[in-house]
Design an enzyme around this catalytic site. Structure first.
Site, short mmCIF file in Angstrom:
data_model
loop_
_atom_site.label_atom_id
_atom_site.label_comp_id
_atom_site.label_asym_id
_atom_site.label_seq_id
_atom_site.Cartn_x
_atom_site.Cartn_y
_atom_site.Cartn_z
CB SER A 124 25.32 -10.15 -28.51
OG SER A 124 24.52 -9.02 -28.43
CG HIS A 158 29.23 -6.43 -29.98
ND1 HIS A 158 29.82 -7.25 -29.04
CD2 HIS A 158 27.96 -6.24 -29.55
CE1 HIS A 158 28.95 -7.52 -28.08
NE2 HIS A 158 27.81 -6.92 -28.37
CG ASN A 208 27.99 -10.88 -25.02
OD1 ASN A 208 27.73 -10.54 -23.86
ND2 ASN A 208 27.66 -10.15 -26.06
#
Ligand SMILES: NC(=O)c1ccc[n+]([C@@H]2O[C@H](COP(=O)([O-])OP(=O)(O)OC[C@H]3O[C@@H](n4cnc5c(N)ncnc54)[C@H](O)[C@@H]3O)[C@@H](O)[C@H]2O)c1
Length: 303
Positions: A124, A158, A208
């Site tokens: 992440s 991802h 993120n």
């Protein structure tokens, strides 16, 4: 012109919430045989039970026939060691969010997998470039032909949680990733039914770098008593039309994963604005990890 991904067999390492979802969409949508491994036998059992639950739900909603479901299930095979992945054309790593662990795992891939296999990570936030550097053979330089070839097959792929539902895959190139590996990884994500967005290899990538500071601020609001848990989440559900509030979302992601991502943002930028909330740290210390452990900001009794 569309590029063939060329994946005839896939390995997935880590059968937690993400690895399970990745194995599921790969078998069902991309129709690729999957070898799934996890260090925890208990987790593998949970993963298979969850896959059965997902397939039954798809059948009951009329999205799948029972023969399509059983074909998908038959494509997923649990294996009890990394060595069983030696013939796969691509592996997707989905172990816990920890750089040293991922480096160790990727060195294992270097030892076991065939030289041309694509080595993808579902991290992440961790630098794909750092992970790629860990697969350079001992005694070879990064600039050598062997060094470039080894690191060039590492890529960030991802997926988002829950994988069967979320449409996006973020594709991240390490500094070293070869174009062919990048193109084939994109083609594989598309074969899994996903849309692809690309990001540079910066801490947290696009997703993120934006989401986790928001969640961290929400936890700081709770910590400072600015508002209650329910009012923080309600503000975003009803005021901003988010499907769930940031504290519930943190529980769904896993508080250990949230903390690791926030720490990567903090150390990766040296910017104090990313300091993880103390409350988040304490909750992880207490092993209140959110939905997966039965308790986080909310309590869950479906474990
Ligand atoms: N949770 C999310 O919302 C989310 C979303 C996108 C990406 N990710 C990333 O995906 C990865 C996995 O996250 P998750 O939420 O599935 O975590 P999880 O805690 O649900 O699962 C991690 C799994 O890795 C296994 N594991 C640990 N060390 C291992 C090893 N050496 N060999 C084999 N298995 C090992 C654990 O037993 C566990 O089952 C992390 O890098 C995370 O950052 C998570």
């Amino acid at each position: 012109m569309s590029i063939a991904h060329g994946i005839k067999q896939l390995g997935v390492l880590g059968a937690g919430q993400m690895g399970t979802g990745i194995a599921f969409v790969s078998a069902l949508r991309a129709k690729v045989p999957v070898l799934l491994h996890d260090a925890s036998q208990d987790q593998l059992t949970k993963s298979l039970t969850f896959i059965d639950k997902l397939l039954s739900k798809d059948i009951s909603k009329g999205r799948l026939t029972s023969s399509e479901a059983s074909e998908a299930k038959d494509r997923i095979q649990i294996v009890d060691s990394l060595h069983a992945l030696r013939d796969v054309d691509m592996v997707i790593e989905a172990v816990s969010e920890n750089l040293e662990l991922k480096r160790r795992v990727f060195r294992g891939f270097r030892e076991v997998l065939k030289e041309e296999a694509i080595l993808a990570t579902n991290t992440s936030s961790i630098s794909i470039t750092k992970i790629a550097a860990s697969v350079i053979p001992e005694g070879k330089s990064a600039a050598s032909e062997e060094g470039q070839k080894a690191a060039g097959r590492v890529v960030g792929l991802h997926f988002f949680n829950p994988v069967p539902v979320m449409k996006l895959v973020e594709l991240i190139s390490a500094v070293q990733t070869s174009k062919d590996i990048l193109d084939r990884s994109r083609a594989f994500a598309e074969a899994c039914g996903k849309e692809v967005a690309t990001s540079q290899d910066v801490p947290g990538f696009v997703s993120n770098a934006l989401l986790m500071p928001f969640i961290n601020e929400a936890i700081m609001c709770l910590e400072k008593g600015v508002a209650t848990r329910d009012d923080i989440d309600k503000t975003f559900r009803l005021g901003m039309a988010h499907p769930m509030g940031p504290l519930q979302l943190a529980d769904f992601i896993g508080l250990d994963t949230c903390l690791s991502i926030q720490q990567t943002l903090y150390t990766g930028t040296s910017d104090s604005k990313y300091r993880p909330s103390v409350l988040l740290e304490r909750m992880v210390d207490a092993q209140w990890l959110g939905r997966k452990s039965g308790r986080g900001f909310y309590e869950y009794n479906d474990n």
